[in-house]
Design a protein around this motif. Structure first.
Motif, PDB file in Angstrom:
ATOM      1  N   ASP A   1      -2.667   9.711 -12.262  1.00  0.00           N
ATOM      2  CA  ASP A   1      -2.552  11.137 -12.556  1.00  0.00           C
ATOM      3  C   ASP A   1      -2.213  11.990 -11.333  1.00  0.00           C
ATOM      4  OD1 ASP A   1      -3.247  10.507 -15.132  1.00  0.00           O
ATOM      5  OD2 ASP A   1      -5.369  10.926 -14.825  1.00  0.00           O
ATOM      6  N   VAL A   2      -1.714  11.387 -10.272  1.00  0.00           N
ATOM      7  CA  VAL A   2      -1.443  12.125  -9.040  1.00  0.00           C
ATOM      8  C   VAL A   2      -0.117  12.857  -9.155  1.00  0.00           C
ATOM      9  CG1 VAL A   2      -0.979  11.915  -6.581  1.00  0.00           C
ATOM     10  CG2 VAL A   2      -2.761  10.527  -7.622  1.00  0.00           C
ATOM     11  N   PHE A   3      -0.152  14.163  -8.939  1.00  0.00           N
ATOM     12  CA  PHE A   3       1.058  14.972  -8.863  1.00  0.00           C
ATOM     13  C   PHE A   3       1.101  15.575  -7.479  1.00  0.00           C
ATOM     14  CE2 PHE A   3       3.181  19.112  -9.128  1.00  0.00           C
ATOM     15  CZ  PHE A   3       4.432  18.678  -9.531  1.00  0.00           C
ATOM     16  N   ASN A   4       2.111  15.244  -6.715  1.00  0.00           N
ATOM     17  CA  ASN A   4       2.210  15.727  -5.344  1.00  0.00           C
ATOM     18  C   ASN A   4       2.875  17.097  -5.333  1.00  0.00           C
ATOM     19  OD1 ASN A   4       1.529  15.309  -2.726  1.00  0.00           O
ATOM     20  ND2 ASN A   4       2.835  13.548  -2.419  1.00  0.00           N
TER      21      ASN A   4
ATOM     22  N   LEU B   1      -5.431  16.815  -6.643  1.00  0.00           N
ATOM     23  CA  LEU B   1      -6.443  15.865  -7.107  1.00  0.00           C
ATOM     24  C   LEU B   1      -7.635  16.638  -7.672  1.00  0.00           C
ATOM     25  CD1 LEU B   1      -6.370  13.370  -4.107  1.00  0.00           C
ATOM     26  CD2 LEU B   1      -5.352  13.034  -6.364  1.00  0.00           C
ATOM     27  N   LYS B   2      -7.788  16.579  -8.959  1.00  0.00           N
ATOM     28  CA  LYS B   2      -8.850  17.318  -9.634  1.00  0.00           C
ATOM     29  C   LYS B   2     -10.222  16.926  -9.079  1.00  0.00           C
ATOM     30  CE  LYS B   2      -8.255  17.454 -14.002  1.00  0.00           C
ATOM     31  NZ  LYS B   2      -8.279  17.224 -15.460  1.00  0.00           N
TER      32      LYS B   2
ATOM     33  N   MET C   1       0.858  -1.187   0.000  1.00  0.00           N
ATOM     34  CA  MET C   1       0.000   0.000   0.000  1.00  0.00           C
ATOM     35  C   MET C   1       0.899   1.244   0.000  1.00  0.00           C
ATOM     36  SD  MET C   1      -3.096   0.928   2.602  1.00  0.00           S
ATOM     37  CE  MET C   1      -4.215  -0.265   1.914  1.00  0.00           C
ATOM     38  N   LYS C   2       0.672   2.148  -0.917  1.00  0.00           N
ATOM     39  CA  LYS C   2       1.478   3.355  -1.056  1.00  0.00           C
ATOM     40  C   LYS C   2       0.930   4.469  -0.165  1.00  0.00           C
ATOM     41  CE  LYS C   2       3.546   6.196  -4.593  1.00  0.00           C
ATOM     42  NZ  LYS C   2       3.722   6.454  -5.996  1.00  0.00           N
ATOM     43  N   LYS C   3       1.840   5.256   0.425  1.00  0.00           N
ATOM     44  CA  LYS C   3       1.443   6.388   1.259  1.00  0.00           C
ATOM     45  C   LYS C   3       1.622   7.684   0.481  1.00  0.00           C
ATOM     46  CE  LYS C   3       2.407   4.525   5.801  1.00  0.00           C
ATOM     47  NZ  LYS C   3       3.071   4.768   7.077  1.00  0.00           N
ATOM     48  N   TYR C   4       0.701   8.598   0.672  1.00  0.00           N
ATOM     49  CA  TYR C   4       0.737   9.907   0.036  1.00  0.00           C
ATOM     50  C   TYR C   4       0.607  10.984   1.096  1.00  0.00           C
ATOM     51  CZ  TYR C   4      -0.470   7.522  -4.356  1.00  0.00           C
ATOM     52  OH  TYR C   4      -0.485   6.704  -5.456  1.00  0.00           O
ATOM     53  N   ASN C   5       1.176  12.135   0.825  1.00  0.00           N
ATOM     54  CA  ASN C   5       0.965  13.341   1.630  1.00  0.00           C
ATOM     55  C   ASN C   5       0.416  14.408   0.703  1.00  0.00           C
ATOM     56  OD1 ASN C   5       1.997  12.821   4.355  1.00  0.00           O
ATOM     57  ND2 ASN C   5       3.894  12.399   3.274  1.00  0.00           N
ATOM     58  N   PHE C   6      -0.722  14.989   1.056  1.00  0.00           N
ATOM     59  CA  PHE C   6      -1.353  15.992   0.218  1.00  0.00           C
ATOM     60  C   PHE C   6      -1.516  17.306   0.955  1.00  0.00           C
ATOM     61  CE2 PHE C   6      -2.887  12.062  -1.721  1.00  0.00           C
ATOM     62  CZ  PHE C   6      -2.604  12.314  -3.054  1.00  0.00           C
ATOM     63  N   ILE C   7      -1.409  18.379   0.206  1.00  0.00           N
ATOM     64  CA  ILE C   7      -1.729  19.703   0.722  1.00  0.00           C
ATOM     65  C   ILE C   7      -3.240  19.861   0.648  1.00  0.00           C
ATOM     66  CG2 ILE C   7      -1.531  22.178   0.269  1.00  0.00           C
ATOM     67  CD1 ILE C   7       1.235  21.422  -1.027  1.00  0.00           C
ATOM     68  N   VAL C   8      -3.839  20.278   1.747  1.00  0.00           N
ATOM     69  CA  VAL C   8      -5.285  20.498   1.808  1.00  0.00           C
ATOM     70  C   VAL C   8      -5.513  21.965   2.137  1.00  0.00           C
ATOM     71  CG1 VAL C   8      -7.437  19.887   2.964  1.00  0.00           C
ATOM     72  CG2 VAL C   8      -5.694  18.131   2.585  1.00  0.00           C
ATOM     73  N   LEU C   9      -6.220  22.664   1.264  1.00  0.00           N
ATOM     74  CA  LEU C   9      -6.568  24.062   1.499  1.00  0.00           C
ATOM     75  C   LEU C   9      -7.916  24.114   2.202  1.00  0.00           C
ATOM     76  CD1 LEU C   9      -5.606  25.550  -1.975  1.00  0.00           C
ATOM     77  CD2 LEU C   9      -4.216  25.393   0.084  1.00  0.00           C
TER      78      LEU C   9
ATOM     79  N   LYS D   1     -10.324  13.294   4.074  1.00  0.00           N
ATOM     80  CA  LYS D   1      -9.512  12.082   3.991  1.00  0.00           C
ATOM     81  C   LYS D   1     -10.250  11.014   3.179  1.00  0.00           C
ATOM     82  CE  LYS D   1      -6.923   8.762   6.697  1.00  0.00           C
ATOM     83  NZ  LYS D   1      -6.494   8.309   8.013  1.00  0.00           N
ATOM     84  N   GLU D   2     -11.531  10.857   3.449  1.00  0.00           N
ATOM     85  CA  GLU D   2     -12.338   9.899   2.687  1.00  0.00           C
ATOM     86  C   GLU D   2     -12.404  10.300   1.213  1.00  0.00           C
ATOM     87  OE1 GLU D   2     -16.809   7.907   2.674  1.00  0.00           O
ATOM     88  OE2 GLU D   2     -16.376   9.544   4.054  1.00  0.00           O
ATOM     89  N   ALA D   3     -12.569  11.594   0.943  1.00  0.00           N
ATOM     90  CA  ALA D   3     -12.616  12.072  -0.440  1.00  0.00           C
ATOM     91  C   ALA D   3     -11.294  11.806  -1.158  1.00  0.00           C
ATOM     92  CB  ALA D   3     -12.947  13.566  -0.464  1.00  0.00           C
ATOM     93  N   ILE D   4     -10.177  12.003  -0.468  1.00  0.00           N
ATOM     94  CA  ILE D   4      -8.867  11.733  -1.053  1.00  0.00           C
ATOM     95  C   ILE D   4      -8.749  10.259  -1.409  1.00  0.00           C
ATOM     96  CG2 ILE D   4      -6.397  11.589  -0.537  1.00  0.00           C
ATOM     97  CD1 ILE D   4      -6.782  14.189   1.125  1.00  0.00           C
ATOM     98  N   GLU D   5      -9.147   9.394  -0.496  1.00  0.00           N
ATOM     99  CA  GLU D   5      -9.072   7.951  -0.754  1.00  0.00           C
ATOM    100  C   GLU D   5      -9.911   7.568  -1.970  1.00  0.00           C
ATOM    101  OE1 GLU D   5     -10.303   6.510   3.081  1.00  0.00           O
ATOM    102  OE2 GLU D   5      -8.274   6.685   3.911  1.00  0.00           O
ATOM    103  N   LEU D   6     -11.100   8.145  -2.098  1.00  0.00           N
ATOM    104  CA  LEU D   6     -11.960   7.856  -3.242  1.00  0.00           C
ATOM    105  C   LEU D   6     -11.356   8.402  -4.539  1.00  0.00           C
ATOM    106  CD1 LEU D   6     -15.426   8.587  -1.615  1.00  0.00           C
ATOM    107  CD2 LEU D   6     -14.511   6.343  -2.261  1.00  0.00           C
TER     108      LEU D   6
END
Length: 72
Positions: free
Chosen positions: A56-59, A25-26, A1-9, A43-48
């Protein structure tokens, strides 16, 4: 399972609701009445979104936030 870190505004709308969006994430947005509710929902929205757009994920790298006032 891959881990991601996202900026959330996070912003507060005119009705007092907290609104979160993930620029990397568009179409990844959510809202909540409290910060705890909002963070659980985004968090749930990111997972979905990752289930759909995994290739297409660009961190983005966080640089900063600036509030600018303009008069028109």
């Amino acid at each position: 399972m891959k881990k991601y870190n996202f900026i959330v505004l996070i912003e507060k709308d005119e009705d007092g609701m907290l609104v979160a969006s993930v620029p990397a994430l568009k179409g990844c947005h959510s809202q909540g009445k409290t910060m705890d509710e909002l963070l659980a929902r985004i968090k749930e929205a990111i997972e979905l979104c990752l289930e759909v757009e995994q290739e297409d994920v660009f961190n983005n790298q966080f640089v900063g936030v600036q509030q600018i006032e303009v008069q028109v």
